[in-house]
Motif scaffolding. Structure first.
Motif, PDB file in Angstrom:
ATOM      1  N   PRO A  99      -1.035  -5.831  -0.082  1.00 35.05           N
ATOM      2  CA  PRO A  99      -1.014  -4.542   0.603  1.00 35.05           C
ATOM      3  C   PRO A  99      -0.517  -3.426  -0.303  1.00 35.05           C
ATOM      4  O   PRO A  99       0.211  -3.661  -1.264  1.00 35.05           O
ATOM      5  CB  PRO A  99      -0.039  -4.772   1.751  1.00 35.05           C
ATOM      6  N   ARG A 100      -0.926  -2.206   0.041  1.00 36.94           N
ATOM      7  CA  ARG A 100      -0.401  -1.052  -0.658  1.00 36.94           C
ATOM      8  C   ARG A 100      -0.295   0.094   0.332  1.00 36.94           C
ATOM      9  O   ARG A 100      -0.938   0.094   1.379  1.00 36.94           O
ATOM     10  CB  ARG A 100      -1.248  -0.677  -1.849  1.00 36.94           C
ATOM     11  N   ILE A 101       0.520   1.046  -0.016  1.00 35.93           N
ATOM     12  CA  ILE A 101       0.739   2.201   0.845  1.00 35.93           C
ATOM     13  C   ILE A 101       0.213   3.417   0.102  1.00 35.93           C
ATOM     14  O   ILE A 101       0.552   3.629  -1.059  1.00 35.93           O
ATOM     15  CB  ILE A 101       2.240   2.342   1.170  1.00 35.93           C
ATOM     16  N   LYS A 102      -0.636   4.191   0.786  1.00 35.53           N
ATOM     17  CA  LYS A 102      -1.202   5.353   0.110  1.00 35.53           C
ATOM     18  C   LYS A 102      -1.039   6.594   0.974  1.00 35.53           C
ATOM     19  O   LYS A 102      -0.960   6.512   2.199  1.00 35.53           O
ATOM     20  CB  LYS A 102      -2.664   5.133  -0.236  1.00 35.53           C
ATOM     21  N   GLU A 103      -0.986   7.730   0.322  1.00 39.54           N
ATOM     22  CA  GLU A 103      -0.892   8.999   1.025  1.00 39.54           C
ATOM     23  C   GLU A 103      -2.284   9.411   1.483  1.00 39.54           C
ATOM     24  O   GLU A 103      -3.261   9.209   0.762  1.00 39.54           O
ATOM     25  CB  GLU A 103      -0.297  10.055   0.105  1.00 39.54           C
ATOM     26  N   VAL A 104      -2.363   9.956   2.691  1.00 44.39           N
ATOM     27  CA  VAL A 104      -3.631  10.452   3.222  1.00 44.39           C
ATOM     28  C   VAL A 104      -3.486  11.943   3.504  1.00 44.39           C
ATOM     29  O   VAL A 104      -2.378  12.461   3.633  1.00 44.39           O
ATOM     30  CB  VAL A 104      -4.065   9.695   4.493  1.00 44.39           C
ATOM     31  N   GLU A 105      -4.613  12.622   3.601  1.00 37.85           N
ATOM     32  CA  GLU A 105      -4.614  14.067   3.834  1.00 37.85           C
ATOM     33  C   GLU A 105      -4.065  14.345   5.230  1.00 37.85           C
ATOM     34  O   GLU A 105      -4.599  13.865   6.227  1.00 37.85           O
ATOM     35  CB  GLU A 105      -6.037  14.607   3.673  1.00 37.85           C
ATOM     36  N   PHE A 106      -2.970  15.087   5.284  1.00 34.61           N
ATOM     37  CA  PHE A 106      -2.198  15.263   6.509  1.00 34.61           C
ATOM     38  C   PHE A 106      -2.985  15.882   7.655  1.00 34.61           C
ATOM     39  O   PHE A 106      -2.965  15.377   8.770  1.00 34.61           O
ATOM     40  CB  PHE A 106      -0.942  16.096   6.221  1.00 34.61           C
ATOM     41  N   TRP A 107      -3.666  16.985   7.424  1.00 36.17           N
ATOM     42  CA  TRP A 107      -4.325  17.684   8.527  1.00 36.17           C
ATOM     43  C   TRP A 107      -5.511  16.897   9.076  1.00 36.17           C
ATOM     44  O   TRP A 107      -5.761  16.903  10.286  1.00 36.17           O
ATOM     45  CB  TRP A 107      -4.703  19.108   8.125  1.00 36.17           C
ATOM     46  N   SER A 108      -6.226  16.191   8.223  1.00 33.57           N
ATOM     47  CA  SER A 108      -7.305  15.323   8.705  1.00 33.57           C
ATOM     48  C   SER A 108      -6.724  14.179   9.526  1.00 33.57           C
ATOM     49  O   SER A 108      -7.278  13.794  10.562  1.00 33.57           O
ATOM     50  CB  SER A 108      -8.116  14.768   7.540  1.00 33.57           C
ATOM     51  N   PHE A 109      -5.597  13.645   9.068  1.00 35.91           N
ATOM     52  CA  PHE A 109      -4.910  12.600   9.818  1.00 35.91           C
ATOM     53  C   PHE A 109      -4.490  13.105  11.201  1.00 35.91           C
ATOM     54  O   PHE A 109      -4.668  12.411  12.207  1.00 35.91           O
ATOM     55  CB  PHE A 109      -3.678  12.095   9.047  1.00 35.91           C
ATOM     56  N   GLU A 166      10.962   1.725   4.834  1.00 39.16           N
ATOM     57  CA  GLU A 166      11.699   2.013   3.604  1.00 39.16           C
ATOM     58  C   GLU A 166      10.908   2.950   2.689  1.00 39.16           C
ATOM     59  O   GLU A 166      11.479   3.857   2.080  1.00 39.16           O
ATOM     60  CB  GLU A 166      12.057   0.717   2.858  1.00 39.16           C
ATOM     61  N   PHE A 167       9.610   2.739   2.601  1.00 34.95           N
ATOM     62  CA  PHE A 167       8.784   3.615   1.783  1.00 34.95           C
ATOM     63  C   PHE A 167       8.770   5.028   2.367  1.00 34.95           C
ATOM     64  O   PHE A 167       8.904   6.008   1.640  1.00 34.95           O
ATOM     65  CB  PHE A 167       7.360   3.066   1.678  1.00 34.95           C
ATOM     66  N   ALA A 168       8.637   5.139   3.677  1.00 38.78           N
ATOM     67  CA  ALA A 168       8.616   6.454   4.328  1.00 38.78           C
ATOM     68  C   ALA A 168       9.956   7.179   4.150  1.00 38.78           C
ATOM     69  O   ALA A 168       9.978   8.394   3.943  1.00 38.78           O
ATOM     70  CB  ALA A 168       8.281   6.302   5.807  1.00 38.78           C
ATOM     71  N   LYS A 169      11.059   6.444   4.200  1.00 42.52           N
ATOM     72  CA  LYS A 169      12.382   7.053   3.999  1.00 42.52           C
ATOM     73  C   LYS A 169      12.501   7.699   2.628  1.00 42.52           C
ATOM     74  O   LYS A 169      13.203   8.688   2.461  1.00 42.52           O
ATOM     75  CB  LYS A 169      13.486   6.003   4.153  1.00 42.52           C
ATOM     76  N   SER A 170      11.818   7.129   1.642  1.00 50.07           N
ATOM     77  CA  SER A 170      11.882   7.693   0.294  1.00 50.07           C
ATOM     78  C   SER A 170      11.009   8.936   0.147  1.00 50.07           C
ATOM     79  O   SER A 170      11.160   9.682  -0.814  1.00 50.07           O
ATOM     80  CB  SER A 170      11.470   6.641  -0.743  1.00 50.07           C
ATOM     81  N   THR A 174      12.262  13.104   7.999  1.00 53.10           N
ATOM     82  CA  THR A 174      12.083  12.476   9.304  1.00 53.10           C
ATOM     83  C   THR A 174      10.625  12.048   9.402  1.00 53.10           C
ATOM     84  O   THR A 174       9.756  12.656   8.768  1.00 53.10           O
ATOM     85  CB  THR A 174      12.394  13.443  10.462  1.00 53.10           C
ATOM     86  N   PHE A 175      10.377  11.000  10.171  1.00 54.53           N
ATOM     87  CA  PHE A 175       8.998  10.517  10.279  1.00 54.53           C
ATOM     88  C   PHE A 175       8.799   9.766  11.576  1.00 54.53           C
ATOM     89  O   PHE A 175       9.754   9.382  12.240  1.00 54.53           O
ATOM     90  CB  PHE A 175       8.623   9.629   9.088  1.00 54.53           C
ATOM     91  N   TRP A 212     -10.228   5.973  10.556  1.00 51.46           N
ATOM     92  CA  TRP A 212      -8.782   6.140  10.481  1.00 51.46           C
ATOM     93  C   TRP A 212      -8.001   4.969  11.063  1.00 51.46           C
ATOM     94  O   TRP A 212      -6.773   5.040  11.190  1.00 51.46           O
ATOM     95  CB  TRP A 212      -8.378   7.439  11.178  1.00 51.46           C
ATOM     96  N   VAL A 213      -8.645   3.887  11.409  1.00 49.24           N
ATOM     97  CA  VAL A 213      -7.945   2.726  11.968  1.00 49.24           C
ATOM     98  C   VAL A 213      -6.871   2.279  10.976  1.00 49.24           C
ATOM     99  O   VAL A 213      -7.132   2.154   9.781  1.00 49.24           O
ATOM    100  CB  VAL A 213      -8.933   1.569  12.244  1.00 49.24           C
ATOM    101  N   GLY A 214      -5.651   2.058  11.485  1.00 51.22           N
ATOM    102  CA  GLY A 214      -4.594   1.569  10.607  1.00 51.22           C
ATOM    103  C   GLY A 214      -3.202   1.929  11.090  1.00 51.22           C
ATOM    104  O   GLY A 214      -3.007   2.510  12.152  1.00 51.22           O
ATOM    105  N   PHE A 215      -2.234   1.562  10.271  1.00 51.57           N
ATOM    106  CA  PHE A 215      -0.809   1.747  10.518  1.00 51.57           C
ATOM    107  C   PHE A 215      -0.324   2.894   9.637  1.00 51.57           C
ATOM    108  O   PHE A 215      -0.533   2.877   8.423  1.00 51.57           O
ATOM    109  CB  PHE A 215      -0.097   0.440  10.171  1.00 51.57           C
ATOM    110  N   TYR A 216       0.321   3.882  10.262  1.00 47.74           N
ATOM    111  CA  TYR A 216       0.732   5.091   9.555  1.00 47.74           C
ATOM    112  C   TYR A 216       2.190   5.440   9.812  1.00 47.74           C
ATOM    113  O   TYR A 216       2.728   5.146  10.873  1.00 47.74           O
ATOM    114  CB  TYR A 216      -0.092   6.297  10.042  1.00 47.74           C
ATOM    115  N   MET A 217       2.763   6.111   8.836  1.00 48.14           N
ATOM    116  CA  MET A 217       4.028   6.816   8.982  1.00 48.14           C
ATOM    117  C   MET A 217       3.686   8.264   8.639  1.00 48.14           C
ATOM    118  O   MET A 217       2.974   8.514   7.663  1.00 48.14           O
ATOM    119  CB  MET A 217       5.080   6.315   7.991  1.00 48.14           C
ATOM    120  N   TYR A 218       4.198   9.191   9.454  1.00 48.62           N
ATOM    121  CA  TYR A 218       3.878  10.589   9.171  1.00 48.62           C
ATOM    122  C   TYR A 218       5.054  11.490   9.523  1.00 48.62           C
ATOM    123  O   TYR A 218       5.912  11.147  10.321  1.00 48.62           O
ATOM    124  CB  TYR A 218       2.630  11.034   9.923  1.00 48.62           C
ATOM    125  N   SER A 219       5.070  12.646   8.879  1.00 49.37           N
ATOM    126  CA  SER A 219       6.122  13.630   9.100  1.00 49.37           C
ATOM    127  C   SER A 219       5.483  14.993   9.294  1.00 49.37           C
ATOM    128  O   SER A 219       4.808  15.502   8.387  1.00 49.37           O
ATOM    129  CB  SER A 219       7.068  13.676   7.897  1.00 49.37           C
TER     130      SER A 219
END
Length: 88
Positions: free
Chosen positions: A2-12, A50-54, A58-59, A70-77
């Motif tokens: 697995p890997r964690i990647k940043e996605v375009e916020f407004w599209s998300f 932990e990744f989102a905290k870095s 707040t998230f 867009w199916v998936g698991f996200y953390m967003y702020s």
């Protein structure tokens, strides 16, 4: 692996609103559905937190589970205008 990647916020945020409107959004408060989705997809919530905290002050956590790209698991702020996606 697995890997964690940043996605375009407004599209998300648009995709999140659509998922919310159609019932394709799962939040941690929906405990059974939340645990089931993460377990079935072999996703680690503690690792993602932990990744989102870095990255964010707040998230929030959310799963988009609909028929979109867009199916998936996200953390967003909203405050930091950022979103991260877990990719398996």
């Amino acid at each position: 692996m697995p890997r964690i990647k940043e996605v375009e916020f407004w599209s998300f945020m648009d995709a999140l609103q659509k998922a919310s409107d159609t019932g394709g959004k799962i939040e941690p408060i929906d405990k059974d559905a939340w645990r089931k989705y993460l377990k079935e997809n072999r996703m680690s919530e503690p690792m993602m937190v932990e990744f989102a905290k870095s990255r964010f002050m707040t998230f929030k956590r959310v799963v988009i589970d609909d028929d979109s790209e867009w199916v998936g698991f996200y953390m967003y702020s909203v405050d930091d205008e950022g979103a991260l996606k877990w990719e398996s």
